[in-house]
Motif scaffolding. Structure first.
Motif, PDB file in Angstrom:
ATOM      1  N   TYR A 126      -0.309   0.452  -0.870  1.00 13.99           N
ATOM      2  CA  TYR A 126       0.628  -0.350  -0.385  1.00 13.99           C
ATOM      3  C   TYR A 126       1.205  -0.158   1.075  1.00 13.99           C
ATOM      4  N   TYR A 159     -10.965   3.590   6.803  1.00 17.55           N
ATOM      5  CA  TYR A 159     -10.571   3.143   5.435  1.00 17.55           C
ATOM      6  C   TYR A 159     -11.002   3.689   4.475  1.00 17.55           C
ATOM      7  N   ARG A 160     -10.311   4.545   3.885  1.00 18.62           N
ATOM      8  CA  ARG A 160     -10.760   5.579   2.571  1.00 18.62           C
ATOM      9  C   ARG A 160     -11.989   6.509   3.129  1.00 18.62           C
ATOM     10  N   TYR A 190       3.724  -5.155   1.398  1.00 13.09           N
ATOM     11  CA  TYR A 190       2.670  -5.672   0.284  1.00 13.09           C
ATOM     12  C   TYR A 190       3.568  -6.658  -0.958  1.00 13.09           C
ATOM     13  N   SER A 192       3.024  -7.189  -3.966  1.00  9.05           N
ATOM     14  CA  SER A 192       3.357  -6.705  -5.286  1.00  9.05           C
ATOM     15  C   SER A 192       4.557  -5.880  -5.364  1.00  9.05           C
ATOM     16  N   SER A 235      -9.892   3.219  -8.126  1.00  8.14           N
ATOM     17  CA  SER A 235     -10.612   2.246  -7.701  1.00  8.14           C
ATOM     18  C   SER A 235     -12.247   2.723  -7.788  1.00  8.14           C
ATOM     19  N   ASN A 239     -12.471  -1.762  -1.284  1.00  9.37           N
ATOM     20  CA  ASN A 239     -12.133  -3.194  -1.038  1.00  9.37           C
ATOM     21  C   ASN A 239     -13.172  -3.384   0.299  1.00  9.37           C
ATOM     22  N   LYS A 268      -9.959  -8.423   5.536  1.00  5.98           N
ATOM     23  CA  LYS A 268     -10.086  -7.487   4.304  1.00  5.98           C
ATOM     24  C   LYS A 268     -10.016  -8.318   2.846  1.00  5.98           C
ATOM     25  N   HIS A 294      -6.959  -4.114 -14.344  1.00  5.86           N
ATOM     26  CA  HIS A 294      -7.445  -4.082 -13.091  1.00  5.86           C
ATOM     27  C   HIS A 294      -8.965  -3.970 -13.070  1.00  5.86           C
ATOM     28  N   GLU A 331     -16.211   3.613  -4.290  1.00  5.40           N
ATOM     29  CA  GLU A 331     -15.380   4.590  -3.430  1.00  5.40           C
ATOM     30  C   GLU A 331     -15.236   5.909  -3.597  1.00  5.40           C
TER      31      GLU A 331
HETATM   32  P1  NAP Z   1      -2.628  -5.705  -4.674  1.00  8.95           P
HETATM   33  O1  NAP Z   1      -1.278  -5.525  -4.386  1.00  8.95           O
HETATM   34  O2  NAP Z   1      -2.980  -6.498  -5.895  1.00  8.95           O
HETATM   35  O3  NAP Z   1      -3.628  -6.158  -3.466  1.00  8.95           O
HETATM   36  C1  NAP Z   1      -5.035  -6.284  -3.674  1.00  8.95           C
HETATM   37  C2  NAP Z   1      -5.366  -5.804  -2.351  1.00  8.95           C
HETATM   38  O4  NAP Z   1      -5.141  -6.494  -1.385  1.00  8.95           O
HETATM   39  C3  NAP Z   1      -4.954  -4.251  -2.039  1.00  8.95           C
HETATM   40  O5  NAP Z   1      -6.107  -3.737  -2.434  1.00  8.95           O
HETATM   41  C4  NAP Z   1      -4.660  -4.398  -0.413  1.00  8.95           C
HETATM   42  O6  NAP Z   1      -5.531  -3.604   0.166  1.00  8.95           O
HETATM   43  C5  NAP Z   1      -4.864  -5.715  -0.242  1.00  8.95           C
HETATM   44  N1  NAP Z   1      -3.522  -6.144   0.336  1.00  8.95           N
HETATM   45  C6  NAP Z   1      -2.431  -6.476  -0.364  1.00  8.95           C
HETATM   46  N2  NAP Z   1      -1.376  -6.828   0.529  1.00  8.95           N
HETATM   47  C7  NAP Z   1      -1.747  -6.644   1.682  1.00  8.95           C
HETATM   48  C8  NAP Z   1      -1.142  -6.642   2.890  1.00  8.95           C
HETATM   49  N3  NAP Z   1      -0.078  -7.290   3.226  1.00  8.95           N
HETATM   50  N4  NAP Z   1      -1.950  -6.135   4.072  1.00  8.95           N
HETATM   51  C9  NAP Z   1      -3.119  -5.890   3.841  1.00  8.95           C
HETATM   52  N5  NAP Z   1      -3.860  -5.670   2.713  1.00  8.95           N
HETATM   53  C10 NAP Z   1      -3.090  -6.089   1.689  1.00  8.95           C
HETATM   54  O7  NAP Z   1      -3.432  -4.191  -4.869  1.00  8.95           O
HETATM   55  P2  NAP Z   1      -3.640  -3.225  -6.090  1.00  8.95           P
HETATM   56  O8  NAP Z   1      -4.880  -3.287  -6.430  1.00  8.95           O
HETATM   57  O9  NAP Z   1      -2.447  -3.599  -7.127  1.00  8.95           O
HETATM   58  O10 NAP Z   1      -3.239  -2.021  -5.447  1.00  8.95           O
HETATM   59  C11 NAP Z   1      -2.106  -1.605  -4.560  1.00  8.95           C
HETATM   60  C12 NAP Z   1      -2.280  -0.517  -3.804  1.00  8.95           C
HETATM   61  O11 NAP Z   1      -2.552   0.601  -4.612  1.00  8.95           O
HETATM   62  C13 NAP Z   1      -3.396  -0.905  -2.831  1.00  8.95           C
HETATM   63  O12 NAP Z   1      -2.936  -0.381  -1.479  1.00  8.95           O
HETATM   64  C14 NAP Z   1      -4.481  -0.029  -3.118  1.00  8.95           C
HETATM   65  O13 NAP Z   1      -5.370   0.294  -2.363  1.00  8.95           O
HETATM   66  C15 NAP Z   1      -3.764   1.056  -3.995  1.00  8.95           C
HETATM   67  N6  NAP Z   1      -4.579   1.587  -4.966  1.00  8.95           N
HETATM   68  C16 NAP Z   1      -5.579   2.569  -4.647  1.00  8.95           C
HETATM   69  C17 NAP Z   1      -6.430   3.281  -5.529  1.00  8.95           C
HETATM   70  C18 NAP Z   1      -7.452   4.114  -5.447  1.00  8.95           C
HETATM   71  O14 NAP Z   1      -7.899   4.668  -6.411  1.00  8.95           O
HETATM   72  N7  NAP Z   1      -7.774   4.484  -4.135  1.00  8.95           N
HETATM   73  C19 NAP Z   1      -6.447   2.201  -6.750  1.00  8.95           C
HETATM   74  C20 NAP Z   1      -5.502   1.483  -7.110  1.00  8.95           C
HETATM   75  C21 NAP Z   1      -4.608   1.089  -6.160  1.00  8.95           C
HETATM   76  P3  NAP Z   1      -5.464  -1.809   0.318  1.00  8.95           P
HETATM   77  O15 NAP Z   1      -6.311  -1.495  -0.749  1.00  8.95           O
HETATM   78  O16 NAP Z   1      -6.445  -1.717   1.654  1.00  8.95           O
HETATM   79  O17 NAP Z   1      -4.001  -1.488   0.279  1.00  8.95           O
END
Ligand code: NAP
Length: 335
Positions: A126, A159-160, A190, A192, A235, A239, A268, A294, A331
């Motif tokens: 986020y 990035y990660r 973000y 979401s 994940s 990404n 991205k 997801h 990842e």
């Molecule tokens: P989401 O809100 O559906 O968005 C999809 C992707 O778009 C995300 O992965 C995010 O990248 C990117 N994104 C969304 N809004 C953005 C913005 N304003 N600026 C730049 N990039 C944007 O994502 P989601 O899959 O539900 O995940 C929500 C957050 O939880 C994300 O940040 C995600 O990285 C994190 N997450 C991490 C893991 C993990 O295992 N590492 C697993 C699930 C979710 P980013 O991923 O770079 O933020």
């Protein structure tokens, strides 16, 4: 005094429940234990693998060296500086900071794993990455026993990514030092997160760190399976960060592809979108599946083996390559 175990099963020490063994295994609780471990490593000439809660690792084979489970505890602060032992649970540490009016980690709530694992992949969620609040990392250089303090810059966060994720990493992280703040400012860029806050009648511009934490916990609980119920490593694929040319080509094939413009002409792209468009969301094969909620989350089971996991992961990667000419990158750390 550390206890070294031999031919140790790692199934309950990794969140995909992969049934591989360690030639040697031990748990450490203190710097004293680290010194003992180093002597053992030197004596036997062993390579090492450090585990926290095992929530971001894919074990592809038995490990022929020493697996060290890092349980080093400790949570304290001096003003806005927060000191966390590497074996602390990450989410509990986030809650501790909030309860002590120290803010900056709220977007990173509910990420599974330990504090020591967090810098390895520079956890992010986020719009906040751990590197944005990281002051320094205290670690032991396994090669020579030196106790070092690495600055944020020396950790080479990306990035990660970090130096700790590279193949020749020789650091055992013992604690981290964060620089938090006590203002009510939050990061709510973000979509979401914005949507969730609005649904609860909270103005994202005026949300408090506690409200953001609660929102993040709720969203994650909705879309991400709990590794305790459905074994996973979050994940499974990273990404995509691509050039403008690659992005334009993709956009020709997928007119509605979401994207985020980054500095230096990069874009991205959420990998989950490609996997979902290619039809893999909810797909099951042998003992593994892709989450219905997801598309980035691969779920295993008590009976899964690494062959099933890698087979499904390869099929998805090949399909994405064929359909979109994109190479996916796993990842979590793969051993
Ligand atoms: P989401 O809100 O559906 O968005 C999809 C992707 O778009 C995300 O992965 C995010 O990248 C990117 N994104 C969304 N809004 C953005 C913005 N304003 N600026 C730049 N990039 C944007 O994502 P989601 O899959 O539900 O995940 C929500 C957050 O939880 C994300 O940040 C995600 O990285 C994190 N997450 C991490 C893991 C993990 O295992 N590492 C697993 C699930 C979710 P980013 O991923 O770079 O933020």
């Amino acid at each position: 005094m550390i206890k070294i175990k031999e031919k140790f099963p790692l199934k309950s020490y990794n969140s995909l429940l992969i049934n591989k063994k360690a030639r040697y295994f031990c748990e450490i609780d203190s710097l004293e234990d680290c010194k003992e471990v180093l002597e053992f490593i030197k004596l036997k000439g062993l390579k090492t693998l450090i585990l926290g809660e095992g929530t971001n690792i894919v074990l592809t084979k038995d490990f022929s060296g020493l697996v060290i489970k890092n349980n080093i505890k400790g949570i304290s602060n001096d003003g806005n500086k927060v000191f966390l032992g590497a074996g602390e649970n990450w989410h509990q540490s986030v809650l501790w900071t909030l309860n002590n009016d120290l803010f900056g980690l709220e977007n990173l709530a509910l990420i599974p794993g330990t504090v020591g694992a967090a810098p390895v992949q520079n956890i992010g969620a986020y719009g906040v990455e751990l590197s944005s609040v990281m002051e320094s990392i205290e670690a032991i250089n396994i090669n020579n026993g030196d106790i070092v303090s690495l600055t944020n810059e020396e950790c080479k966060f990306g990035y990660r990514e970090s130096i700790f994720k590279r193949k020749n990493n020789s650091y055992l992280i013992t604690s981290i030092t964060l620089n938090l703040h006590n203002e009510q400012k939050v990061s709510t860029d973000y979509q979401s997160l914005i949507a969730y806050l609005l649904k609860d009648d909270i103005d994202p511009e005026k949300a408090t760190p506690f409200q953001v934490c609660r929102a993040v916990v709720s969203i994650r609980n909705t879309i991400l399976p709990d590794p305790q119920d459905k074994p996973n490593v979050g994940s499974f694929f990273k990404n995509l960060i691509v050039t403008e040319d690659i992005f334009s080509n993709l956009q020709k094939k997928l007119k509605k592809i979401p994207f985020f413009k980054l500095p230096h002409g990069k874009y991205k792209i959420p990998t989950a979108y490609l996997i979902e468009e290619a039809g893999w969301k909810g797909y099951e094969e042998n003992t593994v599946s892709i989450s219905k909620d997801h598309a980035l989350v691969l779920i295993s089971s008590k009976n899964s083996n690494i062959e099933d996991i890698l087979s499904l992961s390869s099929k998805i990667s090949e399909d994405i390559k064929n359909k979109y000419d994109i190479t996916l990158e796993i990842e979590p750390t793969v051993y």
